[in-house]
Design a protein around this motif. Structure first.
Motif, mmCIF file in Angstrom:
data_model
loop_
_atom_site.group_PDB
_atom_site.id
_atom_site.type_symbol
_atom_site.label_atom_id
_atom_site.label_comp_id
_atom_site.label_asym_id
_atom_site.label_seq_id
_atom_site.Cartn_x
_atom_site.Cartn_y
_atom_site.Cartn_z
ATOM 1 N N LEU A 11 0.974 -1.115 -0.019
ATOM 2 C CA LEU A 11 0.044 -0.173 -0.090
ATOM 3 C C LEU A 11 0.984 1.191 0.168
ATOM 4 C CD1 LEU A 11 -2.366 -1.047 2.958
ATOM 5 C CD2 LEU A 11 -2.796 -1.384 0.364
ATOM 6 N N ALA A 12 0.500 2.153 -0.779
ATOM 7 C CA ALA A 12 1.476 3.373 -0.769
ATOM 8 C C ALA A 12 0.709 4.693 -0.840
ATOM 9 C CB ALA A 12 2.218 3.441 -2.127
ATOM 10 N N TRP A 13 1.279 5.790 -0.110
ATOM 11 C CA TRP A 13 0.414 6.892 0.343
ATOM 12 C C TRP A 13 1.457 8.144 -0.068
ATOM 13 C CZ3 TRP A 13 0.294 2.814 3.246
ATOM 14 C CH2 TRP A 13 -0.951 2.188 3.316
ATOM 15 N N PRO A 14 1.109 9.189 -0.889
ATOM 16 C CA PRO A 14 2.030 10.573 -0.855
ATOM 17 C C PRO A 14 1.443 11.158 0.440
ATOM 18 C CG PRO A 14 -0.164 10.525 -2.303
ATOM 19 C CD PRO A 14 -0.130 9.268 -1.555
ATOM 20 N N LEU A 15 2.642 11.618 0.997
ATOM 21 C CA LEU A 15 2.423 12.575 2.290
ATOM 22 C C LEU A 15 3.049 13.980 2.067
ATOM 23 C CD1 LEU A 15 4.060 10.088 4.605
ATOM 24 C CD2 LEU A 15 1.714 10.527 4.688
ATOM 25 N N THR A 16 2.412 14.852 2.631
ATOM 26 C CA THR A 16 2.889 16.506 2.617
ATOM 27 C C THR A 16 3.994 16.493 3.157
ATOM 28 O OG1 THR A 16 1.237 17.025 4.352
ATOM 29 C CG2 THR A 16 0.447 17.163 2.236
ATOM 30 N N HIS A 17 4.931 17.135 2.670
ATOM 31 C CA HIS A 17 6.338 17.246 3.181
ATOM 32 C C HIS A 17 6.122 18.562 4.342
ATOM 33 C CE1 HIS A 17 10.752 18.383 3.383
ATOM 34 N NE2 HIS A 17 10.956 17.060 3.014
ATOM 35 N N ARG A 18 5.742 18.245 5.536
ATOM 36 C CA ARG A 18 5.714 19.208 6.419
ATOM 37 C C ARG A 18 5.887 18.486 7.806
ATOM 38 N NH1 ARG A 18 -0.843 20.150 6.786
ATOM 39 N NH2 ARG A 18 -1.248 17.726 6.399
ATOM 40 N N PRO A 19 5.688 19.132 8.875
ATOM 41 C CA PRO A 19 5.961 18.460 10.231
ATOM 42 C C PRO A 19 4.828 17.330 10.582
ATOM 43 C CG PRO A 19 6.707 20.607 10.603
ATOM 44 C CD PRO A 19 6.162 20.589 9.031
ATOM 45 N N GLU A 20 3.761 17.697 9.960
ATOM 46 C CA GLU A 20 2.305 17.012 10.473
ATOM 47 C C GLU A 20 2.503 15.648 9.807
ATOM 48 O OE1 GLU A 20 1.826 21.330 11.166
ATOM 49 O OE2 GLU A 20 2.394 20.263 9.252
ATOM 50 N N ALA A 21 3.302 15.519 8.735
ATOM 51 C CA ALA A 21 3.313 14.342 7.970
ATOM 52 C C ALA A 21 3.620 12.972 9.109
ATOM 53 C CB ALA A 21 4.381 14.367 6.918
ATOM 54 N N ALA A 22 4.354 13.264 10.099
ATOM 55 C CA ALA A 22 4.577 12.190 10.928
ATOM 56 C C ALA A 22 3.273 11.576 11.506
ATOM 57 C CB ALA A 22 5.495 12.556 11.802
ATOM 58 N N GLY A 23 2.367 12.546 11.827
ATOM 59 C CA GLY A 23 1.015 12.084 12.378
ATOM 60 C C GLY A 23 0.170 11.451 11.477
ATOM 61 N N LEU A 65 7.412 13.254 -0.588
ATOM 62 C CA LEU A 65 7.698 12.336 0.517
ATOM 63 C C LEU A 65 6.380 11.242 0.229
ATOM 64 C CD1 LEU A 65 8.484 11.669 3.213
ATOM 65 C CD2 LEU A 65 7.016 13.223 4.284
ATOM 66 N N ASN A 66 6.850 9.996 0.341
ATOM 67 C CA ASN A 66 5.663 9.042 0.344
ATOM 68 C C ASN A 66 5.987 7.613 1.259
ATOM 69 O OD1 ASN A 66 4.343 9.580 -2.353
ATOM 70 N ND2 ASN A 66 6.680 9.863 -2.954
ATOM 71 N N LEU A 67 5.042 7.212 1.452
ATOM 72 C CA LEU A 67 4.812 6.031 2.413
ATOM 73 C C LEU A 67 4.563 4.771 1.780
ATOM 74 C CD1 LEU A 67 5.002 4.821 5.215
ATOM 75 C CD2 LEU A 67 2.682 5.786 5.830
ATOM 76 N N ARG A 68 5.119 3.752 2.167
ATOM 77 C CA ARG A 68 4.685 2.462 1.507
ATOM 78 C C ARG A 68 4.721 1.438 2.553
ATOM 79 N NH1 ARG A 68 5.089 0.260 -4.136
ATOM 80 N NH2 ARG A 68 5.514 -1.956 -4.018
ATOM 81 N N THR A 75 6.701 -14.412 7.260
ATOM 82 C CA THR A 75 7.809 -14.001 8.007
ATOM 83 C C THR A 75 7.398 -13.192 9.215
ATOM 84 O OG1 THR A 75 8.363 -11.927 6.693
ATOM 85 C CG2 THR A 75 9.615 -13.826 6.170
ATOM 86 N N HIS A 76 5.971 -12.721 9.120
ATOM 87 C CA HIS A 76 5.434 -11.682 10.146
ATOM 88 C C HIS A 76 6.200 -10.269 10.069
ATOM 89 C CE1 HIS A 76 3.008 -15.191 11.506
ATOM 90 N NE2 HIS A 76 4.211 -15.814 11.753
ATOM 91 N N GLN A 77 6.566 -9.870 9.059
ATOM 92 C CA GLN A 77 7.427 -8.936 9.095
ATOM 93 C C GLN A 77 6.561 -7.770 8.355
ATOM 94 O OE1 GLN A 77 10.701 -8.235 9.764
ATOM 95 N NE2 GLN A 77 10.986 -10.199 10.558
ATOM 96 N N VAL A 78 6.468 -6.424 8.873
ATOM 97 C CA VAL A 78 5.777 -5.207 8.310
ATOM 98 C C VAL A 78 7.179 -4.581 7.536
ATOM 99 C CG1 VAL A 78 4.555 -3.212 8.524
ATOM 100 C CG2 VAL A 78 3.908 -5.149 9.688
ATOM 101 N N HIS A 79 6.977 -4.434 6.281
ATOM 102 C CA HIS A 79 8.063 -3.693 5.463
ATOM 103 C C HIS A 79 7.259 -2.292 5.364
ATOM 104 C CE1 HIS A 79 11.493 -3.320 2.847
ATOM 105 N NE2 HIS A 79 10.527 -2.608 2.069
ATOM 106 N N ILE A 80 8.409 -1.292 5.712
ATOM 107 C CA ILE A 80 8.081 0.226 5.626
ATOM 108 C C ILE A 80 9.123 0.749 4.673
ATOM 109 C CG2 ILE A 80 8.270 2.213 7.116
ATOM 110 C CD1 ILE A 80 7.849 0.396 9.501
ATOM 111 N N GLU A 81 8.605 1.801 3.918
ATOM 112 C CA GLU A 81 9.542 2.332 2.993
ATOM 113 C C GLU A 81 8.963 3.873 2.982
ATOM 114 O OE1 GLU A 81 9.715 0.870 -0.917
ATOM 115 O OE2 GLU A 81 10.722 -0.878 -0.545
ATOM 116 N N VAL A 82 10.016 4.668 3.246
ATOM 117 C CA VAL A 82 9.773 6.122 3.151
ATOM 118 C C VAL A 82 10.638 6.576 2.256
ATOM 119 C CG1 VAL A 82 9.777 8.474 4.416
ATOM 120 C CG2 VAL A 82 8.850 6.298 5.610
ATOM 121 N N SER A 83 9.997 7.238 0.982
ATOM 122 C CA SER A 83 10.969 7.811 -0.039
ATOM 123 C C SER A 83 10.708 9.281 0.057
ATOM 124 C CB SER A 83 10.336 7.255 -1.256
ATOM 125 O OG SER A 83 8.950 7.800 -1.720
ATOM 126 N N ASP A 84 11.785 10.012 -0.395
ATOM 127 C CA ASP A 84 11.812 11.371 -0.240
ATOM 128 C C ASP A 84 12.948 11.790 -1.422
ATOM 129 O OD1 ASP A 84 14.785 11.573 0.315
ATOM 130 O OD2 ASP A 84 14.141 10.996 2.283
#
Length: 136
Positions: A11-23, A65-68, A75-84
């Motif tokens: 699953l992938a989402w674009p995020l706004t490049h600002r401090p609120e992106a973490a939330g 900024l994108n989250l995937r 394997t019970h792994q959650v794979h996180i990717e943050v691209s910038d």
């Protein structure tokens, strides 16, 4: 990287490049983890890892900024990717206003929470990834 077993579609989402992106990224991740029925304790580790990776991108990199996210059921792994968009010329407002002892622990946190993590460069952007063990 994640060993492929029975992996959910990424699953992938674009995020706004600002401090609120973490939330924003935490809420997106929380919803995905609920769909995947990841237990609370490992979900907390995934959420913290996402928050650290997104915060680092906002503070030290250029947009976009994108989250995937993906979940490997084998394997019970959650794979996180943050691209910038790659390194910024200057740090963001928060990092620039801090003394050295007020920041810089993000990699230690990622080391503690993840089974593996790293970075790779692709044309025009950087990808920061982490795998978190998410079995109950």
């Amino acid at each position: 990287m994640t060993v492929t077993g029975a992996c959910t579609p990424a699953l992938a989402w674009p995020l706004t490049h600002r401090p609120e992106a973490a939330g924003e990224a935490r809420q997106i991740t929380k919803d995905a983890l609920a769909r995947w029925r990841v237990a609370d304790d490992p979900a907390d580790s995934v959420l913290l890892a996402v928050s650290e990776l997104v915060t680092n991108a906002v503070e030290h990199a250029q947009p976009p900024l994108n989250l995937r996210l993906s979940h490997d059921l084998y394997t019970h792994q959650v794979h996180i990717e943050v691209s910038d968009g790659g390194p910024a010329a200057t740090d963001g407002d928060w990092a620039a206003s801090c003394t050295p002892d007020e920041h810089g622990r993000g990699l230690e946190i990622i080391d503690f929470l993840t089974t593996a993590h790293g970075d790779r460069l692709e044309r025009g952007h950087a990808i920061h990834w982490a795998d978190v063990y998410a079995a109950a």
